[in-house]
Design an enzyme around this catalytic site. Structure first.
Site, PDB file in Angstrom:
ATOM      1  N   GLY A 157      -7.091  -3.484   4.789  1.00 24.26           N
ATOM      2  CA  GLY A 157      -7.734  -3.485   3.601  1.00 24.26           C
ATOM      3  C   GLY A 157      -6.539  -4.320   2.093  1.00 24.26           C
ATOM      4  O   GLY A 157      -6.821  -5.922   2.640  1.00 24.26           O
ATOM      5  N   CYS A 158      -5.801  -3.476   1.644  1.00 24.42           N
ATOM      6  CA  CYS A 158      -5.451  -3.628   0.895  1.00 24.42           C
ATOM      7  C   CYS A 158      -4.024  -4.966   1.458  1.00 24.42           C
ATOM      8  O   CYS A 158      -3.137  -5.633   0.986  1.00 24.42           O
ATOM      9  CB  CYS A 158      -4.437  -2.845  -0.265  1.00 24.42           C
ATOM     10  SG  CYS A 158      -5.745  -1.626  -1.053  1.00 24.42           S
ATOM     11  N   VAL A 159      -3.419  -4.528   2.666  1.00 23.20           N
ATOM     12  CA  VAL A 159      -2.072  -5.661   3.969  1.00 23.20           C
ATOM     13  C   VAL A 159      -2.627  -7.176   3.755  1.00 23.20           C
ATOM     14  O   VAL A 159      -2.918  -8.122   3.463  1.00 23.20           O
ATOM     15  CB  VAL A 159      -1.898  -5.077   4.244  1.00 23.20           C
ATOM     16  CG1 VAL A 159      -1.319  -5.577   5.501  1.00 23.20           C
ATOM     17  CG2 VAL A 159      -1.065  -3.798   4.027  1.00 23.20           C
TER      18      VAL A 159
END
Length: 228
Positions: A157-159
């Site tokens: 997701g955010c990575v």
């Protein structure tokens, strides 16, 4: 053996290889470290957003964080804040934010083991990428950064989205394998494969530490074509 070899079939990997995907973007001469969303709600197992591997990831990031600070690299952190207005929250497909534990202000604090220094920026974001809706790109340009070392959670997701935006801005994106984690091991491995094939380099943490040591000692030369 790559971390994704047990989930990505060999025939699929061969398709990428035949297409010329993968390889290395390499390290540049001016790195920055990004610590993505290593705040309590994503690390502490008492919270619904945590990943089983998060405590080990904290320890790995501690090592890279110390090396980056010693090398004089700029360091940036990202985290979220509590949203009670639906339009501010957006269309995340999760309801865990409505649980009472998520109203605890401590849920949104960077874990103590990775506490930012007063000289290090903490970006508050509402979307997956640490670039979206923040001043991160401007800060990196200010520091004439050409290489972004991305650590944190969650890998898929955010990575991944932060790596993708780093790629979109033409930064070299490096992901130390031990310094990222996900709730699901399969999604973790697939995301690392996707990153390594298209957007950046997934490498062992030891390689990043050697690079930062060379940066600290002024031994790492800027590659041809790197940003000034």
């Amino acid at each position: 053996m790559a971390v994704w070899d047990d989930v990505i079939p060999k025939e699929e990997q061969a398709l990428y290889e035949r297409g010329g995907w993968g390889g290395r973007v390499g390290f540049g001469g001016r790195p920055a470290l990004l610590v993505v969303d290593m705040y309590t709600a994503f690390v502490d197992p008492a919270y619904p957003y945590s990943s089983p591997a998060a405590p080990a990831t904290v320890r790995a990031i501690q090592t890279v964080l110390a090396a980056a600070r010693t090398a004089g690299c700029p360091v940036f952190f990202s985290k979220a804040r509590r949203h009670t207005i639906p339009a501010e929250r957006g269309r995340w497909k999760v309801t865990a934010n409505q649980r009472p534990i998520m109203s605890n202000p401590a849920a949104y604090e960077i874990v103590p083991e990775l506490r930012p220094l007063e000289s290090e920026s903490v970006l508050v974001k509402s979307a997956p990428s640490a670039f979206w809706g923040t001043d991160l790109a401007s800060y990196l340009i200010y520091h004439t950064v050409d290489t972004v070392i991305v650590t944190g959670t969650v890998t898929s997701g955010c990575v991944r989205d932060t790596v993708l935006d780093a790629f979109n801005y033409s930064f070299r994106a490096i992901v130390p394998e031990e310094c990222v984690c996900d709730r699901g091991l399969t999604s973790h491995k697939v995301a690392l494969f996707d990153i390594h094939m298209k957007y950046g380099d997934v490498v062992p943490m030891a390689e990043v530490l050697e690079y930062l040591k060379a940066v600290r000692q002024g031994e790492h030369e800027r590659p041809v074509g790197a940003r000034p």
